[in-house]
Design an enzyme around this catalytic site. Structure first.
Site, mmCIF file in Angstrom:
data_model
loop_
_atom_site.group_PDB
_atom_site.id
_atom_site.type_symbol
_atom_site.label_atom_id
_atom_site.label_comp_id
_atom_site.label_asym_id
_atom_site.label_seq_id
_atom_site.Cartn_x
_atom_site.Cartn_y
_atom_site.Cartn_z
ATOM 1 N N GLU A 87 0.824 -1.208 0.000
ATOM 2 C CA GLU A 87 0.000 0.000 0.000
ATOM 3 C C GLU A 87 0.861 1.262 0.000
ATOM 4 O O GLU A 87 0.460 2.308 0.498
ATOM 5 C CB GLU A 87 -0.970 -0.014 1.184
ATOM 6 N N HIS A 144 -5.102 2.151 0.672
ATOM 7 C CA HIS A 144 -4.365 3.005 -0.261
ATOM 8 C C HIS A 144 -4.217 2.281 -1.596
ATOM 9 O O HIS A 144 -3.786 1.126 -1.639
ATOM 10 C CB HIS A 144 -2.976 3.333 0.290
ATOM 11 N N LYS A 171 -10.317 5.770 6.386
ATOM 12 C CA LYS A 171 -9.441 6.484 5.463
ATOM 13 C C LYS A 171 -9.273 5.725 4.153
ATOM 14 O O LYS A 171 -9.092 4.500 4.149
ATOM 15 C CB LYS A 171 -8.055 6.683 6.095
#
Length: 254
Positions: A87, A144, A171
């Site tokens: 990530e 991510h 997130k």
């Protein structure tokens, strides 16, 4: 009503988006120099990106570094983050070590927040969250994608999954290949804000094309943005000083 999280006087999920800055030194000396520098600038939250630390695979040394960061930044929330290589992180480790490291850092109760990546074993994630909450440590569940921006529905699905697992802050950071990708990320953020209002979120479109998401993401529902304090930890970060000025200008006139 949307949930907020207050850590050391910083209320995440209310008011202006909060600014987080990374500490990314490779040695303890570099880390502490960066940490001391943070005393000279304005920001809300510090993040130790432990994957940059040369001796991170020695957990006892990592604990000492975290304690030293806390000693310097007594009044600031600190996020402990080991970003995996898959990530965008600086180091590749086994899933076993990733779990053991995060568990050890949580149990020190030194960090205010720990970042756990979404795409890990569900049982291990839930265990880490349970132990974190028992130790008064908040949890960011993160994802991510450095290759692309998934469709809006997939972005929403990942954030919902992070919520279902029990993350306190949700997130996602994605890489745009065109302006439309940035709009996709912001549109997904707005949908999450309007439909669910569940808990604080941080959504970022990385790189130069996505800088607007770091500056104006709060208008769409993003509660936490990331800036640099000299060195960047992800593409598209601008300095915390510049970001703070822009946010003040944008939101004071909104």
């Amino acid at each position: 009503m949307r949930k907020t999280i207050t850590i050391k006087g910083v209320k995440i999920g209310e008011g202006l988006p909060k600014i987080c800055v990374p500490i990314i030194g490779k040695t303890m000396e570099e880390i502490l120099d960066e940490t001391r520098f943070l005393k000279t600038i304005d920001y809300d939250i510090a993040e130790w990106r432990a994957d940059f630390y040369n001796d991170i695979e020695c957990i006892d040394r990592a604990k000492l570094v975290l304690e030293a960061i806390r000693y310097i930044l007594m009044d600031k929330p600190i996020i402990f983050t080991f970003r995996s290589a898959g990530e965008g992180g600086a180091r590749r480790v086994s899933t076993k070590f990733y779990y053991e490291l995060n568990m050890a850092m949580i149990q020190t109760r030194v960090a205010s927040i720990v970042d756990i990546e979404l795409f890990n074993d569900e049982t291990e994630i839930r265990t880490l969250i349970d132990v974190a909450h028992k130790n008064s440590v908040a949890v960011i569940i993160s994802n991510h994608d450095f290759d692309k921006t998934p469709p809006k529905e997939e972005i929403i699905s990942r954030l919902q999954r992070a919520s279902e697992l029990g993350g306190d802050i949700l997130k996602i950071a994605v890489m745009p290949t065109c302006a439309k990708d940035v709009i996709t990320l912001l549109d997904a953020t707005l949908t999450i804000k309007e439909r669910y209002k569940d808990r604080p979120i941080s959504t970022i479109s990385m790189g130069k094309q996505g800088i607007i998401s770091r500056l104006a993401g709060g208008f769409f529902g993003s509660d936490l943005t990331f800036a640099s304090a000299g060195k960047i930890s992800a593409p598209g970060q601008i300095s915390a000083v510049e970001l703070g000025r822009i946010i003040s200008l944008l939101y004071d006139n909104s």
